[in-house]
Motif scaffolding. Structure first.
Motif, PDB file in Angstrom:
ATOM      1  N   ARG A 136       0.838  -1.204   0.000  1.00  0.00           N
ATOM      2  CA  ARG A 136       0.000   0.000   0.000  1.00  0.00           C
ATOM      3  C   ARG A 136       0.872   1.254   0.000  1.00  0.00           C
ATOM      4  O   ARG A 136       0.638   2.191  -0.763  1.00  0.00           O
ATOM      5  N   LEU A 137       1.906   1.268   0.842  1.00  0.00           N
ATOM      6  CA  LEU A 137       2.812   2.412   0.892  1.00  0.00           C
ATOM      7  C   LEU A 137       3.504   2.603  -0.452  1.00  0.00           C
ATOM      8  O   LEU A 137       3.579   3.719  -0.977  1.00  0.00           O
ATOM      9  N   GLY A 138       4.017   1.522  -1.024  1.00  0.00           N
ATOM     10  CA  GLY A 138       4.695   1.616  -2.311  1.00  0.00           C
ATOM     11  C   GLY A 138       3.774   2.082  -3.420  1.00  0.00           C
ATOM     12  O   GLY A 138       4.156   2.912  -4.246  1.00  0.00           O
ATOM     13  N   ALA A 139       2.556   1.561  -3.434  1.00  0.00           N
ATOM     14  CA  ALA A 139       1.606   1.969  -4.472  1.00  0.00           C
ATOM     15  C   ALA A 139       1.230   3.444  -4.316  1.00  0.00           C
ATOM     16  O   ALA A 139       1.099   4.159  -5.312  1.00  0.00           O
ATOM     17  N   ILE A 140       1.109   3.914  -3.085  1.00  0.00           N
ATOM     18  CA  ILE A 140       0.790   5.330  -2.864  1.00  0.00           C
ATOM     19  C   ILE A 140       1.947   6.219  -3.310  1.00  0.00           C
ATOM     20  O   ILE A 140       1.729   7.261  -3.935  1.00  0.00           O
ATOM     21  N   LEU A 141       3.186   5.810  -3.015  1.00  0.00           N
ATOM     22  CA  LEU A 141       4.340   6.581  -3.490  1.00  0.00           C
ATOM     23  C   LEU A 141       4.352   6.655  -5.009  1.00  0.00           C
ATOM     24  O   LEU A 141       4.608   7.720  -5.592  1.00  0.00           O
ATOM     25  N   ILE A 178      -2.070   1.879 -15.881  1.00  0.00           N
ATOM     26  CA  ILE A 178      -1.075   1.610 -14.835  1.00  0.00           C
ATOM     27  C   ILE A 178      -1.544   2.178 -13.505  1.00  0.00           C
ATOM     28  O   ILE A 178      -1.377   1.540 -12.455  1.00  0.00           O
ATOM     29  N   ILE A 179      -2.146   3.358 -13.526  1.00  0.00           N
ATOM     30  CA  ILE A 179      -2.699   3.936 -12.301  1.00  0.00           C
ATOM     31  C   ILE A 179      -3.786   3.025 -11.739  1.00  0.00           C
ATOM     32  O   ILE A 179      -3.863   2.804 -10.528  1.00  0.00           O
ATOM     33  N   GLY A 180      -4.610   2.453 -12.607  1.00  0.00           N
ATOM     34  CA  GLY A 180      -5.613   1.482 -12.154  1.00  0.00           C
ATOM     35  C   GLY A 180      -4.977   0.269 -11.498  1.00  0.00           C
ATOM     36  O   GLY A 180      -5.433  -0.210 -10.458  1.00  0.00           O
ATOM     37  N   GLY A 181      -3.897  -0.239 -12.085  1.00  0.00           N
ATOM     38  CA  GLY A 181      -3.177  -1.360 -11.487  1.00  0.00           C
ATOM     39  C   GLY A 181      -2.588  -0.996 -10.137  1.00  0.00           C
ATOM     40  O   GLY A 181      -2.590  -1.811  -9.199  1.00  0.00           O
ATOM     41  N   LEU A 182      -2.085   0.223 -10.006  1.00  0.00           N
ATOM     42  CA  LEU A 182      -1.542   0.665  -8.716  1.00  0.00           C
ATOM     43  C   LEU A 182      -2.646   0.812  -7.676  1.00  0.00           C
ATOM     44  O   LEU A 182      -2.423   0.517  -6.489  1.00  0.00           O
ATOM     45  N   LEU A 183      -3.825   1.268  -8.092  1.00  0.00           N
ATOM     46  CA  LEU A 183      -4.944   1.350  -7.149  1.00  0.00           C
ATOM     47  C   LEU A 183      -5.351  -0.039  -6.671  1.00  0.00           C
ATOM     48  O   LEU A 183      -5.669  -0.227  -5.488  1.00  0.00           O
ATOM     49  N   ILE A 184      -5.335  -1.014  -7.569  1.00  0.00           N
ATOM     50  CA  ILE A 184      -5.622  -2.392  -7.166  1.00  0.00           C
ATOM     51  C   ILE A 184      -4.554  -2.885  -6.206  1.00  0.00           C
ATOM     52  O   ILE A 184      -4.852  -3.504  -5.180  1.00  0.00           O
ATOM     53  N   ALA A 185      -3.283  -2.598  -6.519  1.00  0.00           N
ATOM     54  CA  ALA A 185      -2.188  -3.024  -5.645  1.00  0.00           C
ATOM     55  C   ALA A 185      -2.281  -2.363  -4.276  1.00  0.00           C
ATOM     56  O   ALA A 185      -1.920  -2.974  -3.265  1.00  0.00           O
ATOM     57  N   ALA A 186      -2.770  -1.129  -4.219  1.00  0.00           N
ATOM     58  CA  ALA A 186      -2.884  -0.427  -2.938  1.00  0.00           C
ATOM     59  C   ALA A 186      -3.946  -1.048  -2.041  1.00  0.00           C
ATOM     60  O   ALA A 186      -3.874  -0.936  -0.817  1.00  0.00           O
ATOM     61  N   THR A 187      -4.913  -1.726  -2.622  1.00  0.00           N
ATOM     62  CA  THR A 187      -5.981  -2.324  -1.824  1.00  0.00           C
ATOM     63  C   THR A 187      -5.858  -3.839  -1.725  1.00  0.00           C
ATOM     64  O   THR A 187      -6.722  -4.483  -1.153  1.00  0.00           O
ATOM     65  N   HIS A 188      -4.792  -4.377  -2.262  1.00  0.00           N
ATOM     66  CA  HIS A 188      -4.628  -5.822  -2.392  1.00  0.00           C
ATOM     67  C   HIS A 188      -3.595  -6.337  -1.396  1.00  0.00           C
ATOM     68  O   HIS A 188      -2.591  -5.697  -1.140  1.00  0.00           O
ATOM     69  N   ILE A 189      -3.835  -7.504  -0.856  1.00  0.00           N
ATOM     70  CA  ILE A 189      -2.835  -8.195  -0.044  1.00  0.00           C
ATOM     71  C   ILE A 189      -2.213  -9.237  -0.948  1.00  0.00           C
ATOM     72  O   ILE A 189      -2.915 -10.052  -1.544  1.00  0.00           O
ATOM     73  N   SER A 190      -0.884  -9.192  -1.063  1.00  0.00           N
ATOM     74  CA  SER A 190      -0.223 -10.103  -1.987  1.00  0.00           C
ATOM     75  C   SER A 190      -0.432 -11.549  -1.552  1.00  0.00           C
ATOM     76  O   SER A 190      -0.714 -11.840  -0.402  1.00  0.00           O
ATOM     77  N   GLY A 191      -0.250 -12.439  -2.495  1.00  0.00           N
ATOM     78  CA  GLY A 191      -0.525 -13.849  -2.288  1.00  0.00           C
ATOM     79  C   GLY A 191       0.512 -14.571  -1.451  1.00  0.00           C
ATOM     80  O   GLY A 191       1.215 -13.983  -0.631  1.00  0.00           O
TER      81      GLY A 191
END
Length: 138
Positions: free
Chosen positions: A69-74, A112-125
Motif C-alpha cells: 500500500r505504501l509503495g503503491a501510494i508513493l 497503470i494507475i488502475g493497477g496501482l490502485l488495485i495493488a494499494a488495496t490488495h494483499i499479496s498472495g
C-alpha cells in the motif's frame, strides 16, 4: 495458480518502475531538459531524485509484496501528476500523430494507475516476503 499470477503481476509491474528509475538516472541531463520544457525549472535536482526514490522504493515494495500500500501510494504520488502534465493530448490538434501518440500514452498511464490502485488495496498472495520469513524454519 492465483498466487503465481499475483507474483508474476507484481514482478512485471515493478520492472516497469525499476526501468523508469534507471532511465531517469542514466539520462539525467535529458530529463532535466524535459522538465524545463514542461515548466519545472525550480529545484530540478530535488524533484528528479525524489522521483527516482519514489520509483525505487515503490517498485521494491511491489516486488517483495511487503508494505504494498505504501509503495503503491508513493508511485501514485509520482505517476498521477506525470500523466496529466506530460501526456496532455487534449492540447494537441485532433487527428495529428502527436494527438494519437499522447492519447495512447495517456490511456496506458491511466491503466497503470488502475493497477496501482488495485495493488494499494490488495494483499499479496502466498509468495510475499513476510509470509516466506514467517513460514521458514531456520
Amino acid at each position: 495458480m492465483k498466487d503465481i499470477f499475483d507474483l508474476v503481476g507484481r514482478v512485471l509491474l515493478s520492472f516497469l518502475f525499476f526501468f523508469e528509475a534507471y532511465d531517469y538516472f542514466a539520462y539525467e541531463r535529458l530529463n532535466k531538459e524535459a522538465m524545463t520544457i514542461y515548466g519545472l525549472t525550480w529545484n530540478q535536482n530535488f524533484f528528479l531524485y525524489v522521483a527516482i526514490f519514489f520509483l525505487i522504493v515503490g517498485a521494491i515494495t511491489l516486488l517483495l509484496g511487503y508494505r504494498m500500500r505504501l509503495g503503491a501510494i508513493l508511485l501514485l504520488i509520482y505517476f498521477i501528476p506525470l500523466t496529466f502534465i506530460v501526456h496532455d493530448f487534449w492540447t494537441e490538434i485532433p487527428g495529428t500523430d502527436d494527438y494519437r501518440l499522447q492519447s495512447i500514452l495517456f490511456m496506458k498511464n491511466v491503466a497503470i494507475i488502475g493497477g496501482l490502485l488495485i495493488a494499494a488495496t490488495h494483499i499479496s498472495g502466498r509468495y510475499r516476503i513476510r509470509r516466506i520469513f514467517a513460514t521458514t524454519k531456520v
